[in-house]
Every structure is written in structure tokens, then in C-alpha cells.
Design a protein around this motif. Structure first.
Motif, short mmCIF file in Angstrom:
data_model
loop_
_atom_site.label_atom_id
_atom_site.label_comp_id
_atom_site.label_asym_id
_atom_site.label_seq_id
_atom_site.Cartn_x
_atom_site.Cartn_y
_atom_site.Cartn_z
N VAL A 131 -60.73 48.84 -0.67
CA VAL A 131 -61.09 50.20 -0.25
C VAL A 131 -59.99 50.75 0.66
O VAL A 131 -59.47 50.05 1.52
CB VAL A 131 -62.45 50.20 0.48
CG1 VAL A 131 -62.76 51.55 1.09
CG2 VAL A 131 -63.55 49.79 -0.49
N ILE A 132 -59.65 52.03 0.45
CA ILE A 132 -58.56 52.62 1.22
C ILE A 132 -59.05 53.80 2.05
O ILE A 132 -59.96 54.52 1.67
CB ILE A 132 -57.38 53.05 0.31
CG1 ILE A 132 -57.79 54.14 -0.66
CG2 ILE A 132 -56.83 51.84 -0.45
CD1 ILE A 132 -56.64 54.62 -1.54
N ASP A 150 -58.05 72.39 14.25
CA ASP A 150 -58.28 71.25 15.13
C ASP A 150 -57.21 70.19 14.87
O ASP A 150 -56.88 69.88 13.72
CB ASP A 150 -59.67 70.66 14.90
CG ASP A 150 -60.11 69.75 16.04
OD1 ASP A 150 -59.55 68.65 16.15
OD2 ASP A 150 -61.01 70.16 16.80
N THR A 151 -56.67 69.62 15.93
CA THR A 151 -55.58 68.63 15.79
C THR A 151 -56.10 67.20 15.69
O THR A 151 -55.31 66.27 15.54
CB THR A 151 -54.62 68.73 16.98
OG1 THR A 151 -55.34 68.51 18.21
CG2 THR A 151 -53.96 70.11 17.02
N THR A 152 -57.42 67.01 15.78
CA THR A 152 -57.99 65.67 15.72
C THR A 152 -57.78 65.05 14.34
O THR A 152 -58.15 65.63 13.32
CB THR A 152 -59.50 65.70 16.01
OG1 THR A 152 -59.72 66.34 17.27
CG2 THR A 152 -60.08 64.30 16.05
N MET A 153 -57.17 63.86 14.30
CA MET A 153 -56.97 63.17 13.05
C MET A 153 -58.25 62.41 12.69
O MET A 153 -58.79 61.64 13.50
CB MET A 153 -55.80 62.20 13.13
CG MET A 153 -54.45 62.88 13.37
SD MET A 153 -54.07 64.19 12.16
CE MET A 153 -53.96 63.23 10.65
N LEU A 154 -58.73 62.65 11.50
CA LEU A 154 -59.97 62.06 11.02
C LEU A 154 -59.69 61.02 9.94
O LEU A 154 -58.70 61.11 9.21
CB LEU A 154 -60.89 63.14 10.47
CG LEU A 154 -61.20 64.30 11.42
CD1 LEU A 154 -62.05 65.36 10.72
CD2 LEU A 154 -61.90 63.81 12.68
N ASN A 155 -60.59 60.07 9.82
CA ASN A 155 -60.40 58.94 8.93
C ASN A 155 -61.36 59.04 7.74
O ASN A 155 -62.57 59.05 7.91
CB ASN A 155 -60.67 57.65 9.71
CG ASN A 155 -60.02 56.44 9.09
OD1 ASN A 155 -58.97 56.53 8.47
ND2 ASN A 155 -60.64 55.29 9.25
N PHE A 156 -60.80 59.13 6.51
CA PHE A 156 -61.59 59.33 5.30
C PHE A 156 -61.39 58.18 4.32
O PHE A 156 -60.28 57.67 4.15
CB PHE A 156 -61.21 60.63 4.60
CG PHE A 156 -61.65 61.88 5.32
CD1 PHE A 156 -62.81 62.54 4.94
CD2 PHE A 156 -60.92 62.37 6.38
CE1 PHE A 156 -63.22 63.68 5.60
CE2 PHE A 156 -61.32 63.52 7.05
CZ PHE A 156 -62.48 64.18 6.66
N ILE A 157 -62.47 57.79 3.65
CA ILE A 157 -62.40 56.86 2.53
C ILE A 157 -62.11 57.66 1.27
O ILE A 157 -62.77 58.68 1.01
CB ILE A 157 -63.71 56.07 2.37
CG1 ILE A 157 -63.90 55.14 3.55
CG2 ILE A 157 -63.72 55.29 1.06
CD1 ILE A 157 -65.25 54.43 3.57
N ASN A 177 -62.95 48.67 -6.33
CA ASN A 177 -61.53 48.68 -6.01
C ASN A 177 -60.92 47.30 -5.80
O ASN A 177 -59.71 47.19 -5.62
CB ASN A 177 -61.24 49.57 -4.80
CG ASN A 177 -60.14 50.56 -5.09
OD1 ASN A 177 -60.01 51.01 -6.23
ND2 ASN A 177 -59.33 50.90 -4.10
N ASP A 178 -61.73 46.23 -5.85
CA ASP A 178 -61.10 44.91 -5.85
C ASP A 178 -60.47 44.62 -7.20
O ASP A 178 -59.64 43.72 -7.32
CB ASP A 178 -62.11 43.82 -5.49
CG ASP A 178 -61.42 42.54 -5.04
OD1 ASP A 178 -60.34 42.65 -4.41
OD2 ASP A 178 -61.93 41.45 -5.32
N ILE A 179 -60.86 45.40 -8.22
CA ILE A 179 -60.14 45.39 -9.50
C ILE A 179 -59.01 46.41 -9.46
O ILE A 179 -57.85 46.09 -9.76
CB ILE A 179 -61.10 45.73 -10.67
CG1 ILE A 179 -62.08 44.58 -10.91
CG2 ILE A 179 -60.30 46.01 -11.95
CD1 ILE A 179 -61.47 43.31 -11.49
N MET A 180 -59.31 47.64 -9.09
CA MET A 180 -58.33 48.72 -9.22
C MET A 180 -57.18 48.62 -8.23
O MET A 180 -56.11 49.19 -8.48
CB MET A 180 -59.03 50.08 -9.07
CG MET A 180 -60.14 50.33 -10.10
SD MET A 180 -59.67 49.95 -11.83
CE MET A 180 -58.33 51.12 -12.10
#
Length: 411
Positions: free
Chosen positions: A59-60, A69-76, A298-301
Motif C-alpha cells: 500500500v502506498i 492551506d499549506t498543511t501537507m496531508l497524507n493520502f492512500i 497491492n502485495d501482487i501489484m
């Protein structure tokens, strides 16, 4: 959206379930069908290059921000998502206007209504995507699984606008405008069935061999998931198999599943053998059987560099340096979570190696295999790849305990 199927068992991903994480989520709302203006057909242009991080199960996550807004957000990045979404606490932190709706989303463990945040600018690097509509969900659980804040999920609402080249060797995603695209030589061009989600026609083999559609779910940190209806009607699993009980987590909470292996999975010309496989009682039919028999995670991809060309309904794959990685077969029967800088054991499966080692939910992990104060991804990786006894130090009621855990193999 095949939202977050995330395995919490330490024999998988990511998670995990994970997403995790495996959840399958379908968003049915006309707002996502809003017309988009595309430039006349020409060569696809490189718009931006974004780094990403890889978690257990392949998974990435990637960073982005909203509006000014300058806040960096974390997305899957989740091809199993029928839209694009934000975490409810992130919306609160950024004071975003959340509006109720009658839209329902369904996942592996239930169905619920979701509110929305409309008409946002979604910024990846210097690339600005206008008029993005996010549904809102609670991703606290995902954050505890990954050991970092998960602010949202990037799915079809974003993927439909661009061509994405995901390079697991370099750890970067290249984002192109729609248009004529030159795929890398030596790869395989797939033409999946598309609704909002891409369904690949693949060949699976165990007791029998059959071709069938499976959703491509980059947000699922597992190898393969099959629904029990598909397994039963196709008589798919060999009788000698002895699946073990595990848990998945996704929209609606936790879901018990079984875990085993199948003889092989073939995608285009590429064959994987002895593939770890989750068996899923899909009570809400979120996988739309008999349209699909489950999903490919995603352990395959992660073993391919992938080009997702949703505008052309094409996917290109080419083996990368992870292609021949061994699958993880170690099974502990427990899950881990991260909270306030510490890592704890969560659920323990009855009769599992974790229960036999006298581990308990709520135990704080101090070390695994002599790695002290590691991060949750590191600990999960050590447990999933174990081939013998694992020495652990845990903290319970202020006392340190030395534990020998003997994982079993599902192979």
C-alpha cells in the motif's frame, strides 16, 4: 469504492486490512460524474512527479494539500475507491465545510451514510485539480494501523482525470494529462472492464482452473481475496487446505476472514504460485458477484511498475525489482496498532500462535527479534517473514515479559 481492505493480521499487510487497507467501497453519487473538460487529443504531457511511501502489503501513501492551506496531508492511493475522501478529523482541523448527504457507501463490514466537502482545490506538488468533491469518513483506525496520520484516500475521483505512472523502483508517481501515451517497452497492456473500478480478467487455479474478473485494489495490502460465493460455486479451493482465521478491517469495522493459499494466479503472461488468499463472506455483495470473484491487492501489484490510464480504460504493467519477492506465509494470529507513539497488540485469534504464546490484547511491544523501539511497519515485517521462533519483549501492567512466539506457515 473498494475503500480500505486492510489486514491487521501480522501475516499480511497491511497492513495491513490492510488496508489495509481490504475494504471494498462503492460511492454512488452523480456529483462524481460531473463533466470534465479535456483538451483535444494530443500527446499526454507530464504534469508532475510525486514521491510516495510504501507500507506493508505494498500500500502506498502520497502527500497533497487543499486550496490555499499549506498543511501537507497524507493520502492512500486506492484504485479500489469509487471516489476521493477525507478523514473527519482532518476536516475539523482545517475547518472545512462538511455537508450532510443521503449518499451511502458500503464496505467489507457494513453500509453507512457519508457527508461531503465540495468544490475543493486538490494540490499534488504544483498540480492543481479543481472542483474536487470529497466524501468524509473516519480514518482513525487506518492511522493506528499505519503508524502515521491518514488524511484521506485518493480514488476514482482523481484517477479519472489523469494518467498515472507508478514506479515502485524509484518510489515516484508521474502524473500525465490525458492523451496519446507511450507505454514502456517490454510490458503488458491490459484492457480491464471499467465502471468506477477496474476489473481485470485473470486466471486463478487451485482445485480447478478458471478465468474470472477481479477488481484491482491498490488500497488493499494483501495478495488476493476471493468471495465465498465464488469459491463455493466454482469449487475453487482444494479440500486438503486448512485455512486459518484472520481479521480484515475496513469501512464499518472489523471482519473475520479465512486465510489460505491457492496454487496460482495469472495476470496477462505473468504467473504467481502459492499465492496467499483471503476468503471473504461478502454478505453485502460489495464485490458485485457474479461480476467479480473478489480483488487483487497491492502485495501482487507492487511487483510491477504500473500505468493507470483511466481516460483510455487501459492499464500497463511491467515487472520491477520486486517481481520475484517471496510471499509472506508466517501466521501469528494477532494484530498491532499504533497509539500516541507506542505499539500495542490488539486482537488475538483464539487457538493462534499468539494465544499459545500467552500474548494478550493491550500488551505493549518493546522489541521484536532484538529490534527495540522499532516502528509498526518494521515489527509487522519481522513477524510476517519469520521462519522460526520470534523473541519478543512486551510490557504488561508495568512489568517486562520475555515471550517466545512460534508463527506457523499457511503454505
Amino acid at each position: 469504492m473498494i475503500a480500505k481492505l486492510h489486514s491487521l493480521s501480522c501475516n499480511l499487510y497491511s497492513a495491513s486490512f490492510i488496508k489495509a487497507t481490504i475494504t471494498i467501497l462503492t460511492v454512488l453519487i452523480s456529483v462524481f460524474c460531473r463533466a470534465q473538460t479535456n483538451s483535444p487529443e494530443g500527446d499526454a504531457r507530464l504534469l508532475e512527479t510525486i514521491p510516495f511511501k510504501i507500507h506493508i502489503g505494498g500500500v502506498i501513501t502520497m502527500e497533497a494539500r487543499l486550496g490555499s492551506d499549506t498543511t501537507m496531508l497524507n493520502f492512500i492511493l486506492d484504485s479500489g475507491s469509487g471516489g476521493i475522501s477525507l478523514d473527519s478529523s482532518t476536516c475539523s482541523d482545517l475547518n472545512l465545510p462538511v455537508q450532510p448527504s443521503d449518499t451511502t457507501v458500503s464496505g467489507i463490514a457494513g453500509v453507512r451514510k457519508v457527508p461531503f466537502v465540495f468544490d475543493q482545490k486538490f494540490i499534488t506538488g504544483d498540480l492543481v485539480s479543481e472542483d474536487m468533491d470529497f466524501y468524509v469518513n473516519d480514518y482513525t483506525l487506518l492511522s493506528t494501523i499505519y503508524g502515521e496520520k491518514i488524511d484521506g484516500i485518493i480514488g476514482y475521483g482523481f484517477l479519472r482525470r489523469y494518467i498515472l505512472n507508478i514506479n515502485f523502483d524509484s518510489g515516484h508517481i508521474q502524473i500525465y494529462s490525458p492523451g496519446k501515451f507511450r507505454y514502456l517497452k517490454g510490458g503488458t497492456l491490459l484492457r480491464p472492464s471499467f465502471s468506477r473500478l477496474a476489473a481485470l480478467n485473470v486466471t486463478v487455479k487451485d482445485n480447478v482452473k478458471t478465468e474470472f474478473n477481479f477488481y484491482l485494489d491498490t488500497g488493499a495490502g494483501l495478495s488476493l481475496l476471493m468471495t465465498e460465493k465464488f469459491i463455493r460455486e466454482k469449487n475453487m479451493i482444494l479440500r486438503r487446505r486448512k485455512p486459518v482465521l484472520t481479521q480484515a478491517e475496513g469501512l464499518g469495522g472489523k471482519k473475520d476472514m479465512l486465510l489460505t493459499v491457492i496454487k496460482s494466479l495469472r495476470i496477462g503472461p505473468y504467473i504467481f504460485r502459492n499465492v496467499p488468499t483471503h476468503l471473504f463472506n461478502d454478505e453485502n455483495n460489495v464485490t458485485s458477484y457474479p461480476y467479480t470473484g473478489g480483488l487483487i491487492g497491492n502485495d501482487i501489484m507492487r511487483r510491477f511498475n504500473i500505468t493507470l490510464n483511466y481516460p483510455k480504460k487501459e492499464i500497463s504493467i511491467i515487472p520491477n525489482s520486486n517481481f520475484n519477492d517471496r510471499f509472506d506465509y508466517a501466521y501469528t494470529g494477532m494484530s498491532l496498532f499504533f497509539l500516541e507513539g507506542r505499539i500495542y497488540i490488539d486482537d488475538i485469534i483464539s487457538g493462534s500462535p499468539a494465544e499459545k504464546a500467552a500474548l494478550k490484547g493491550g500488551d505493549e511491544i518493546i522489541s521484536v527479534s532484538e529490534v527495540a523501539f522499532g516502528n509498526i511497519q518494521e515489527y509487522k515485517n519481522l513477524l510476517q517473514k519469520a521462519k522460526g521462533p520470534v523473541k519478543m519483549i512486551i510490557k504488561r501492567d508495568s512489568a517486562l515479559l520475555f515471550i517466545s512466539l512460534q508463527p506457523i506457515s499457511i503454505l
